[in-house]
Design an enzyme around this catalytic site. Structure first.
Site, short mmCIF file in Angstrom:
data_model
loop_
_atom_site.label_atom_id
_atom_site.label_comp_id
_atom_site.label_asym_id
_atom_site.label_seq_id
_atom_site.Cartn_x
_atom_site.Cartn_y
_atom_site.Cartn_z
CG MET A 1 -1.22 1.22 10.30
SD MET A 1 -1.94 0.56 11.82
CE MET A 1 -1.65 -1.18 11.58
CB ILE A 109 2.47 -7.02 5.90
CG1 ILE A 109 2.71 -5.79 5.03
CG2 ILE A 109 3.49 -8.09 5.56
CD1 ILE A 109 4.08 -5.16 5.23
CD GLU A 110 -0.84 -1.80 5.72
OE1 GLU A 110 -1.73 -1.89 6.59
OE2 GLU A 110 0.02 -0.91 5.74
CB SER A 111 -5.76 -6.24 4.34
OG SER A 111 -5.29 -6.49 3.01
CE1 TYR A 214 3.09 -1.83 6.85
CE2 TYR A 214 4.65 -0.94 5.25
CZ TYR A 214 3.37 -1.35 5.58
OH TYR A 214 2.39 -1.29 4.64
#
Length: 429
Positions: A1, A109-111, A214
């Site tokens: 993000m 990994i974001e959405s 991340y």
């Protein structure tokens, strides 16, 4: 993000400078890349061939992150299934720009490759932009649509931003870390290391834990994709071909009409066009781009060309002082329940002054004239119909309405005997 930073204005200036100075790839080189990859039937093979980031010397952190994915292959394949509509376009863009193919895994990994998802920190879309950063990157957010959820617009913005970060830090891992925690945080850590004469390697920098985690998470996903057999995972194949095609809309149009003309479900439309907040595709500029399944574009265009009815049946209405939903529903010839459903208004929630809600489109003058004419005909018919009362006789009714018994009989199929409450036609005019 992407987190909001104090130097958002500086980011805008830098992006504008970078965009203006960017030199596009040579067309012949681009064709060679396309020819090279057209032989991959499975898109994952094409993506694997574009991986460029090395795993860390000590892979303990990676293995720890990999475990949840590897231990639940069904959940991982659900993410893969969600990616199928979008992955080809993203891989094509990454390849065209000469970026490492690991970047195609950032939405994992974001959405989890769900473009409709919203997070608690107000980020949204495949690439999880917060409103402030999205605005700087040119992603429109209004009552009609939120381009953070637009597949093409958000992907182009994310790749532009990552290229800018790479140009600044000259290192893809640092660029990816900056995508997560902000370029200011990474820039500060880099400056400190340089000032103290220390290594500026990603693994040696004193970055926040979340930034390193991340990047490690992205590398863990990359390792599973690259070595799925090692983890005993049968990776769901994704065809190496476009899933969707684009079509430009130049007039407002109901989403339900698009789905009907394109012969697709509303679920499919929303999956490809999740940016739309309302039941109408609103064209605020010269055009609006929609995505349709590859095989449905021509069906839609052909049907649209021959469609002669109004294309939009909804409009935005600004709530006035003292108005309630019952009054608005009555004025627009609809129901309170329908307005609540379409606008997502809770059952007991009051409307506020200036609130924007969707209401049925005001009818055109021609339609209004037709409705008025039909209403007049109905009223005329009703005025020439008599309901028989107790004690009525044909003679009395004929005398009262200035006609004859024979005429009443002819209008009502030779009525001789009639009953109370029966309707008698007293005119054919």
């Amino acid at each position: 993000m992407i987190f909001i930073r104090n130097n958002l204005f500086a980011l805008l200036i830098s992006l504008l400078f970078w965009t203006c100075t960017f030199i596009p790839f040579d067309a012949s080189a681009e064709r060679l890349v396309q020819n090279k990859n057209q032989y991959h039937a499975n898109l994952w093979d094409r993506i694997r061939s574009g991986f460029a980031l090395a795993l860390p010397p000590d892979s303990k952190a990676i293995r720890k992150i990999e475990a949840p994915y590897a231990q639940n292959p069904e959940a991982f394949n659900r993410i893969v299934a969600s990616s199928e509509r979008y992955l080809f376009y993203i891989a094509e863009e990454i390849e065209r720009r000469g970026m490492p193919m690991e970047i195609a895994l950032i939405p994992v990994i974001e959405s989890a490759y769900n473009p409709s998802i919203k997070s608690n920190n107000r980020s949204a879309g495949l690439w999880q932009f917060i409103p402030e950063t999205a605005k700087i990157l040119g992603l429109a957010q209004n009552v009609w649509h939120d381009d953070r959820r637009d597949v093409i617009a958000s992907t182009d913005a994310a790749l532009d931003y990552l290229q800018y970060l790479h140009q600044r830090f000259d290192n893809w891992m640092l660029a990816i870390a900056a995508y997560n925690v902000g370029e200011g945080v990474v820039g500060k850590a880099l400056s400190k290391s340089i000032h103290k004469g220390r290594s500026i390697s990603f693994y040696d920098l004193n970055l926040p834990v979340e930034a390193k985690h991340y990047v490690y998470k992205l590398l863990a996903v990359k390792d599973i994709i690259a070595n799925s057999e090692k983890y005993g995972m049968r990776l769901r194949p994704v065809p190496n071909r476009p899933y969707f095609d684009t079509v430009k809309i130049h007039e407002h149009i109901d989403i339900s009409l698009v789905t009907r003309l394109a012969n697709i479900s509303e679920v499919e439309f929303t999956a490809l066009n999740p940016a739309h907040n309302r039941y109408v595709v609103k064209v605020l500029g010269t055009s609006r781009t929609l995505l349709l399944p590859k095989n449905n574009k021509e069906i839609f265009l052909k049907n649209l060309e021959t469609y002669q009815e109004p294309r939009v049946s909804w409009q935005i209405y600004h709530v006035k002082k003292g108005e309630n939903i019952n009054e608005i529903a009555a004025r627009h010839d609809t129901t309170v329940k329908q307005l609540q459903t379409i606008n997502g208004i809770a059952r007991n929630r009051n409307l506020t002054l200036g609130q924007k809600i969707l209401v049925p489109q005001v009818v055109t003058e021609n339609v209004a004239d037709n409705l008025a004419q039909k209403r007049k005909q109905l009223q005329s018919y009703q005025s020439n119909v008599y309901i028989v009362q107790k004690g009525d006789t044909l003679y009395e009714i004929a005398k009262r309405y200035g006609t004859t018994i024979d005429q009443i009989k002819s209008w009502n199929n030779c009525v001789e005997n009639f009953s109370i409450g029966q309707k008698l036609v007293l005119s054919r005019s």
